[in-house]
Write a protein that holds these residues in place. Structure first.
Motif, PDB file in Angstrom:
ATOM      1  N   VAL A  17       8.681 -18.318  60.502  1.00 33.04           N
ATOM      2  CA  VAL A  17       9.545 -19.149  61.874  1.00 33.04           C
ATOM      3  C   VAL A  17       7.596 -19.617  62.201  1.00 33.04           C
ATOM      4  CG1 VAL A  17      10.364 -19.678  63.968  1.00 33.04           C
ATOM      5  CG2 VAL A  17      11.460 -18.433  62.137  1.00 33.04           C
ATOM      6  N   ILE A  18       7.192 -18.392  62.669  1.00 30.69           N
ATOM      7  CA  ILE A  18       5.871 -18.257  63.579  1.00 30.69           C
ATOM      8  C   ILE A  18       4.929 -19.199  62.541  1.00 30.69           C
ATOM      9  CG2 ILE A  18       3.594 -17.349  64.098  1.00 30.69           C
ATOM     10  CD1 ILE A  18       6.256 -17.334  65.960  1.00 30.69           C
ATOM     11  N   ASP A  34       8.503 -11.985  54.081  1.00 29.37           N
ATOM     12  CA  ASP A  34       8.579 -12.484  55.370  1.00 29.37           C
ATOM     13  C   ASP A  34       9.429 -11.567  56.638  1.00 29.37           C
ATOM     14  OD1 ASP A  34       9.040 -14.509  56.961  1.00 29.37           O
ATOM     15  OD2 ASP A  34      10.982 -14.773  56.556  1.00 29.37           O
ATOM     16  N   PRO A  35       8.526 -10.616  57.055  1.00 26.09           N
ATOM     17  CA  PRO A  35       9.151  -9.379  57.843  1.00 26.09           C
ATOM     18  C   PRO A  35       9.289 -10.103  59.420  1.00 26.09           C
ATOM     19  CG  PRO A  35       7.005  -9.334  58.141  1.00 26.09           C
ATOM     20  CD  PRO A  35       7.612 -10.614  56.501  1.00 26.09           C
ATOM     21  N   GLY A  36      10.613  -9.247  59.994  1.00 22.67           N
ATOM     22  CA  GLY A  36      10.443  -9.412  61.500  1.00 22.67           C
ATOM     23  C   GLY A  36       9.697  -9.356  62.588  1.00 22.67           C
ATOM     24  N   ILE A  37       8.813 -10.793  63.112  1.00 25.55           N
ATOM     25  CA  ILE A  37       8.020  -9.811  64.196  1.00 25.55           C
ATOM     26  C   ILE A  37       8.459 -10.065  65.679  1.00 25.55           C
ATOM     27  CG2 ILE A  37       5.983 -11.412  65.015  1.00 25.55           C
ATOM     28  CD1 ILE A  37       5.807 -10.174  62.284  1.00 25.55           C
ATOM     29  N   THR A  38       8.242  -8.881  66.380  1.00 26.04           N
ATOM     30  CA  THR A  38       8.594  -8.192  67.623  1.00 26.04           C
ATOM     31  C   THR A  38       7.631  -8.846  68.963  1.00 26.04           C
ATOM     32  OG1 THR A  38       7.332  -6.191  67.476  1.00 26.04           O
ATOM     33  CG2 THR A  38       9.531  -6.443  66.587  1.00 26.04           C
ATOM     34  N   VAL A  82       2.807   2.472  59.955  1.00 32.55           N
ATOM     35  CA  VAL A  82       3.091   1.913  61.942  1.00 32.55           C
ATOM     36  C   VAL A  82       4.467   1.112  62.034  1.00 32.55           C
ATOM     37  CG1 VAL A  82       1.624   0.412  62.882  1.00 32.55           C
ATOM     38  CG2 VAL A  82       3.037   2.458  64.094  1.00 32.55           C
ATOM     39  N   GLY A  83       3.723   0.264  60.387  1.00 28.09           N
ATOM     40  CA  GLY A  83       5.643  -0.856  60.240  1.00 28.09           C
ATOM     41  C   GLY A  83       4.772  -2.338  61.066  1.00 28.09           C
ATOM     42  N   VAL A  84       3.542  -2.532  61.151  1.00 29.92           N
ATOM     43  CA  VAL A  84       2.826  -3.238  61.873  1.00 29.92           C
ATOM     44  C   VAL A  84       3.687  -4.390  60.115  1.00 29.92           C
ATOM     45  CG1 VAL A  84       0.868  -4.848  61.669  1.00 29.92           C
ATOM     46  CG2 VAL A  84       0.789  -2.724  62.898  1.00 29.92           C
ATOM     47  N   GLY A  85       3.485  -5.662  61.758  1.00 32.67           N
ATOM     48  CA  GLY A  85       4.714  -7.044  60.537  1.00 32.67           C
ATOM     49  C   GLY A  85       3.614  -7.627  59.401  1.00 32.67           C
ATOM     50  N   ALA A  86       2.227  -8.375  60.479  1.00 40.11           N
ATOM     51  CA  ALA A  86       1.399  -8.619  59.655  1.00 40.11           C
ATOM     52  C   ALA A  86       0.380  -8.459  60.701  1.00 40.11           C
ATOM     53  CB  ALA A  86       2.194 -10.073  59.267  1.00 40.11           C
ATOM     54  N   VAL A  87      -0.742  -9.177  60.002  1.00 44.14           N
ATOM     55  CA  VAL A  87      -1.929  -9.353  60.889  1.00 44.14           C
ATOM     56  C   VAL A  87      -2.345 -10.798  60.585  1.00 44.14           C
ATOM     57  CG1 VAL A  87      -5.013  -8.777  60.204  1.00 44.14           C
ATOM     58  CG2 VAL A  87      -2.749  -7.044  59.839  1.00 44.14           C
ATOM     59  N   GLY A  88      -2.524 -11.278  61.451  1.00 42.80           N
ATOM     60  CA  GLY A  88      -3.634 -12.103  61.908  1.00 42.80           C
ATOM     61  C   GLY A  88      -5.090 -12.508  62.608  1.00 42.80           C
ATOM     62  N   GLY A 110       0.484  -4.462  50.366  1.00 40.86           N
ATOM     63  CA  GLY A 110       1.933  -5.557  50.577  1.00 40.86           C
ATOM     64  C   GLY A 110       2.199  -6.097  52.019  1.00 40.86           C
ATOM     65  N   LEU A 111       0.932  -6.067  52.897  1.00 41.24           N
ATOM     66  CA  LEU A 111       1.081  -6.287  53.988  1.00 41.24           C
ATOM     67  C   LEU A 111       0.379  -7.809  54.291  1.00 41.24           C
ATOM     68  CD1 LEU A 111       1.246  -6.050  57.811  1.00 41.24           C
ATOM     69  CD2 LEU A 111      -1.394  -5.473  57.157  1.00 41.24           C
ATOM     70  N   PRO A 112       1.984  -8.835  55.233  1.00 36.74           N
ATOM     71  CA  PRO A 112       1.270  -9.976  54.943  1.00 36.74           C
ATOM     72  C   PRO A 112      -0.172 -10.678  55.843  1.00 36.74           C
ATOM     73  CG  PRO A 112       3.546  -9.549  55.658  1.00 36.74           C
ATOM     74  CD  PRO A 112       3.082  -8.066  54.958  1.00 36.74           C
ATOM     75  N   LEU A 113      -0.839 -11.613  55.555  1.00 35.47           N
ATOM     76  CA  LEU A 113      -2.104 -11.503  56.319  1.00 35.47           C
ATOM     77  C   LEU A 113      -2.090 -12.663  56.517  1.00 35.47           C
ATOM     78  CD1 LEU A 113      -5.197 -10.828  56.816  1.00 35.47           C
ATOM     79  CD2 LEU A 113      -5.773 -11.299  54.876  1.00 35.47           C
TER      80      LEU A 113
END
Length: 541
Positions: A17-18, A34-38, A82-88, A110-113
């Motif tokens: 969505v972002i 497509d992880p959930g971003i808090t 630590v479970g970070v959803g993604a890196v921008g 496996g970390l979205p970038l």
């Protein structure tokens, strides 16, 4: 198995969505789900993992990012751990493109970038995440309100148990079953619901029906996540509700389920020849002109819906007479707190968001919600709640304020004295509304409050304040200055410090107030009248 104290679920928004927002122009460099971003967090720390909770979209321009492959590997590993959803990754001002070692390690682990362009400041990305989270929250609030409305209508429909289960299943997008704690009574289920015959489910149902057992549990059965919740509270449990669907229940789903189980408990109580719990209360008030023993017991249960709060009607002491007490509106005086109540009045705070009246934690079923009317259309609420001590009530008033509502509580009263308590709560609410501070009637409350008609007090306040009562930014600033100056007994320096302005600004404003109102503020009677007016000025009048 889950008890009552399970960890609250986090609200999040899918990363897609972002990235799908065209106003940001984000580009996916590493697609890893497509992880959930808090939330979105900007950090240039070399090791930010210790300050993160998981689920974040970590925004960085790589200022302190090492160029060594081993260091980049450890950096990404700590974020994954630590479970970070993604890196921008922002491509300015340090890097013109996303560093290759970072792309390689994000893909390997496996970390979205994402690539954040120059045209999208980190603040804009953070705001976008906040907007999407708020939109989902408001959607949940609307869905919760609609479900509550449908459940309330289902209670009065034919075959109410079946209707409540049908509404519950439709709201949650699954199936629902109610298994009575009495084996002789039939179970109720929606058409698509399976018969709970599995060994694990039967074992969980037995444990939940045990008065000393847990109140809720989870299981997996036939590809569905099954959530079980008791109907009724110990020691009188009246069965178990099972709901199932492929996905786990969310925060809003659980709230709908709790409401449904409460209504099923009420229906179970009325399954015999006994009338519904509100019956003796309403009948006693309308036909007998007062509350008898059974009616007073029913009132106690309705006025306190906290977990473990409502007392059993059979065990509730009801006193025949307490004598008269003028503080309680001419009714009976409060006794030891076991059968005394308070009237509550509440309105939304003028500025900012506020919860819908139906979503307020009023902790009572005796609620009158009045929709907004006129140009302002501000709703209001009045309620009867069980008296449980000043400290508990002050915490409750603070909780209502956190929902965007300012409230006032009248003095404790017996059932016959509640009209007097309500009049005092209404008078107190005028001042609470003007100051934006919840108020509780205590023995130290100004006794003249009881003599003031709220509408007349508000009208007189506007008359005394004159141009200061107008709905303009200047008038609001002058009212605030005058209130602070009076509270500080005319001390210029302390008033200036409280307002965050120069003392000369305070002098100028007070001088303007004197000119606009044509008064001399060195006159103590004038100051007293204006203090009265400021404390009872209706912000919307």
């Amino acid at each position: 198995m889950d008890g009552n104290g399970g960890r609250a679920e986090s609200r999040n928004v899918p990363l897609s969505v972002i990235t799908g927002r065209r106003d940001l122009g984000l580009r996916t460099v590493v697609d890893a789900g497509d992880p959930g971003i808090t939330w979105a967090v900007a950090s240039e720390l070399a090791d930010p993992a210790a300050y993160l909770r998981g689920g974040e979209l970590l925004l960085t321009a790589g200022i302190n990012l090492s160029e060594g492959s081993a260091q980049v590997r450890d950096y990404v590993a700590s974020l994954v751990g630590v479970g970070v959803g993604a890196v921008g990754f922002g491509v300015a001002p340090v890097h013109r493109s996303v560093p290759a070692p970072l792309v390689e390690q994000c893909r390997a682990q496996g970390l979205p970038l994402l690539e954040v362009p120059v045209s999208a400041p980190f603040a804009a990305v953070s705001r976008a995440v906040g907007e999407e989270l708020e939109e989902r929250h408001m959607r949940d609030v609307r869905r919760l309100g609609e479900a509550h409305q449908e459940l309330a209508l289902a209670v009065g429909a034919p075959a109410p148990v079946e209707r409540v289960l049908a509404v519950l299943a439709l709201s949650l997008g699954g199936w629902a079953v109610h298994v009575s704690s009495d084996p002789a009574l039939p179970s109720h289920r929606t058409p698509s619901a399976p018969v709970p015959s599995g060994t694990e489910l039967r074992s969980l149902i037995d444990k939940l029906n045990d008065p000393s057992g847990p109140r809720s549990a989870k299981a997996v059965d036939g590809g569905d996540e099954v959530f079980l919740h008791t109907v009724g509270a110990p020691p009188e449990r009246r069965g178990v509700v099972l709901v199932g669907r492929p996905e786990p229940l969310g925060v809003t789903d659980r709230a709908v389920l709790r409401t449904a189980t409460a209504l099923l408990d009420l229906l179970a109580r009325t399954g015999s020849d006994e009338p519904p719990v509100p019956g003796p209360v309403i009948t006693g008030l309308l036909l007998d002109g007062g509350l008898g023993v059974r009616a007073a017991a029913g009132l106690a249960e309705l006025a306190d819906t906290r977990a473990g709060g409502p007392r059993s009607p059979a065990s509730l002491p009801v006193h025949a007479d307490h004598g008269t007490d003028p503080r309680c509106g001419g009714g009976r005086a409060p006794s030891d707190g076991t059968d005394t109540y308070r009237a509550l009045r509440a309105v939304p705070v003028l500025r900012g968001r506020y919860s819908a009246p139906g979503d307020l934690p009023l902790e009572t079923r005796l609620v009158d919600r009045v929709p907004g009317t006129g140009e302002v259309r501000t709703p209001s609420v009045r309620a009867v709640i069980a008296d449980r001590g000043e400290n508990a009530h002050r915490q409750h008033l603070d909780l209502l304020l956190s929902h965007g509502w300012v409230a006032a509580l009248g003095p404790p009263a017996s059932p016959e004295g509640l009209p007097g308590s309500d009049r005092r709560a209404a008078a107190l609410l005028v001042r609470a509304r003007a100051t934006g501070t919840p108020l509780l009637w205590t023995q130290e409350t100004d006794p003249f409050e009881a003599l003031l008609d709220p509408a007349a007090a508000a009208s007189l306040s506007s008359e005394l304040l004159g141009p200061l009562a107008e709905h303009t930014g200047t008038a609001r600033s002058l009212r605030r200055t005058l209130r602070t100056w009076l509270a500080r007994h005319g001390n210029w320096d302390r008033t200036a410090a409280d307002l965050g302005v120069h003392r000369n600004s305070v002098r100028y404003r007070i001088g303007r107030i004197e000119r606009d109102l044509g008064v001399d503020l060195s006159d103590p009677e004038r100051r007293m009248r204006l203090w009265f007016a400021l404390g009872r000025h209706d912000p919307e009048g």
